[in-house]
Design a protein around this motif. Structure first.
Motif, PDB file in Angstrom:
ATOM      1  N   LEU A  64      -2.496 -31.373 -13.617  1.00  0.00           N
ATOM      2  CA  LEU A  64      -3.231 -32.263 -14.524  1.00  0.00           C
ATOM      3  C   LEU A  64      -3.649 -31.574 -15.829  1.00  0.00           C
ATOM      4  CD1 LEU A  64      -5.442 -34.325 -12.051  1.00  0.00           C
ATOM      5  CD2 LEU A  64      -3.664 -35.218 -13.554  1.00  0.00           C
ATOM      6  N   PRO A  65      -4.262 -30.385 -15.787  1.00  0.00           N
ATOM      7  CA  PRO A  65      -4.671 -29.757 -17.050  1.00  0.00           C
ATOM      8  C   PRO A  65      -3.493 -29.310 -17.912  1.00  0.00           C
ATOM      9  CG  PRO A  65      -5.847 -28.808 -15.168  1.00  0.00           C
ATOM     10  CD  PRO A  65      -4.706 -29.606 -14.616  1.00  0.00           C
ATOM     11  N   GLU A  66      -2.282 -29.280 -17.343  1.00  0.00           N
ATOM     12  CA  GLU A  66      -1.108 -28.817 -18.081  1.00  0.00           C
ATOM     13  C   GLU A  66      -0.374 -29.948 -18.800  1.00  0.00           C
ATOM     14  OE1 GLU A  66       1.446 -26.394 -15.677  1.00  0.00           O
ATOM     15  OE2 GLU A  66      -0.233 -25.487 -14.604  1.00  0.00           O
ATOM     16  N   VAL A  67      -0.815 -31.188 -18.588  1.00  0.00           N
ATOM     17  CA  VAL A  67      -0.167 -32.323 -19.245  1.00  0.00           C
ATOM     18  C   VAL A  67      -0.555 -32.335 -20.719  1.00  0.00           C
ATOM     19  CG1 VAL A  67       0.082 -34.828 -19.318  1.00  0.00           C
ATOM     20  CG2 VAL A  67      -0.150 -33.662 -17.108  1.00  0.00           C
ATOM     21  N   ILE A  68       0.438 -32.258 -21.587  1.00  0.00           N
ATOM     22  CA  ILE A  68       0.202 -32.259 -23.035  1.00  0.00           C
ATOM     23  C   ILE A  68       0.176 -33.677 -23.585  1.00  0.00           C
ATOM     24  CG2 ILE A  68       1.130 -31.520 -25.254  1.00  0.00           C
ATOM     25  CD1 ILE A  68       2.399 -29.142 -23.799  1.00  0.00           C
ATOM     26  N   ALA A  69       1.036 -34.528 -23.078  1.00  0.00           N
ATOM     27  CA  ALA A  69       1.159 -35.900 -23.592  1.00  0.00           C
ATOM     28  C   ALA A  69      -0.123 -36.688 -23.363  1.00  0.00           C
ATOM     29  CB  ALA A  69       2.328 -36.604 -22.904  1.00  0.00           C
ATOM     30  N   PRO A  70      -0.470 -37.606 -24.274  1.00  0.00           N
ATOM     31  CA  PRO A  70      -1.631 -38.478 -24.062  1.00  0.00           C
ATOM     32  C   PRO A  70      -1.388 -39.417 -22.887  1.00  0.00           C
ATOM     33  CG  PRO A  70      -0.408 -39.142 -26.018  1.00  0.00           C
ATOM     34  CD  PRO A  70       0.187 -37.859 -25.569  1.00  0.00           C
TER      35      PRO A  70
END
Length: 237
Positions: A162-168
Motif C-alpha cells: 500500500l505505501p508503495e503505490v505511486i498512482a492516485p
C-alpha cells in the motif's frame, strides 16, 4: 456522435465495438473483451473480484460508462476455464492475491505491446478482492499507470504494498458496507501519504451496489477520477 454530461464533458452516444482477445499470462492464456472508442483518453483494465469475471454485469455497466467518457476498457478473466472449475470446488484461486497480481502485471505488459493500446496510459479498476491485486500490480509496475479505482474493494489485501503505490487511488465504498468501509479507511491511511488518494462513500449503498442509483453513482465517480488523472482529450488541447 457526441452529447454532454451535466458538467459539459463530451460523451459518446454509441458504444464502441467489443473485440474478443487472448492474453498470455505466465503459462496460461486469459480471455478478455477489449473496447476502444474512436478517441480514447486512456485504457482502464478491470480486476474482477472473487468468483467474478469479464461477464460481471456490474463491471460491464461501469465499463460502458467509461466508454462514454472516452476511455477504452479491457475486461479479462483472471482465471482460465479449467481454473474456474477447480475454484468452484476449492475457492482457493480467487483469493490467491499474489497470483492474480502477477496476471494483472502480464495484462499491463500486453496492453503496452499491443498496437491498438500501446500508446495509452493504463488505469486499474478493481472490485472486491481484485482491488488488492490491482494495487499490488500498480505498486510493482508503476510505469504508465495513471490511476486506480476500487469499488467495494479490499485494498487491505495489498498489505505492505500500500505505501508503495505511486498512482492516485480512489476508494469507493457503500455507506452500509460497514466492515469493508472500516477496512478501506485503514487502507487509505497507508496509501501514498501525499494526499493523492481519496475515499468516497456512496449513500445508501451496500457491498454490491444493488440499491437504485448506487452503481451509477460509483461508475460516475470512477469516470471522473480517471478523467482527472488522464489529461485532456486531444481535441481539447
Amino acid at each position: 456522435m457526441l452529447s454532454e454530461d451535466k458538467y459539459g464533458n463530451p460523451l459518446h452516444d454509441r458504444p464502441p465495438e467489443v473485440t474478443a482477445v487472448r492474453i498470455p499470462a505466465g503459462d496460461v492464456t486469459l480471455s478478455a473483451d477489449l473496447a476502444i472508442p474512436s478517441d480514447p483518453r486512456a485504457i482502464v483494465a478491470f480486476a474482477h473480484g472473487s468468483g467474478s469475471g469479464r461477464h460481471s454485469t456490474r463491471n460491464r455497466y461501469v465499463a460502458e460508462t467509461l466508454n462514454r467518457y472516452h476511455f477504452a476498457t479491457l475486461l479479462a478473466d483472471l482465471l482460465t476455464e479449467e481454473e474456474e472449475v477447480i475454484d468452484m470446488r476449492t475457492r482457493h484461486l480467487r483469493f490467491d492475491i499474489p497470483m492474480l497480481a502477477n496476471r494483472l502485471i502480464d495484462i499491463a505488459a500486453w496492453l503496452q505491446s499491443e498496437p491498438r493500446t500501446k500508446h495509452l496510459k493504463i488505469g486499474w479498476f478493481g472490485a472486491s478482492t481484485g482491488a488488492g491485486a490491482a494495487l499490488i500490480a500498480a505498486a510493482r509496475r508503476p510505469e504508465n499507470i495513471m490511476a486506480v479505482v476500487s469499488r467495494g474493494g479490499r485494498p487491505d489485501l495489498a498489505g505492505d504494498y500500500l505505501p508503495e503505490v505511486i498512482a492516485p487511488v480512489l476508494l469507493i465504498v457503500g455507506e452500509n458496507d460497514f466492515e469493508v468501509l472500516k477496512l478501506n479507511k485503514s487502507a487509505l491511511a497507508r496509501l501514498n501519504p501525499n494526499g493523492r488518494s481519496r475515499l468516497d462513500i456512496v449513500p445508501n449503498a451496500t457491498h454490491l451496489f444493488e440499491e437504485p442509483g448506487t452503481l451509477e453513482a460509483a461508475a460516475l465517480l470512477a469516470a471522473q477520477w480517471f478523467q482527472t488523472h488522464s489529461g485532456p482529450l486531444e481535441e481539447e488541447v
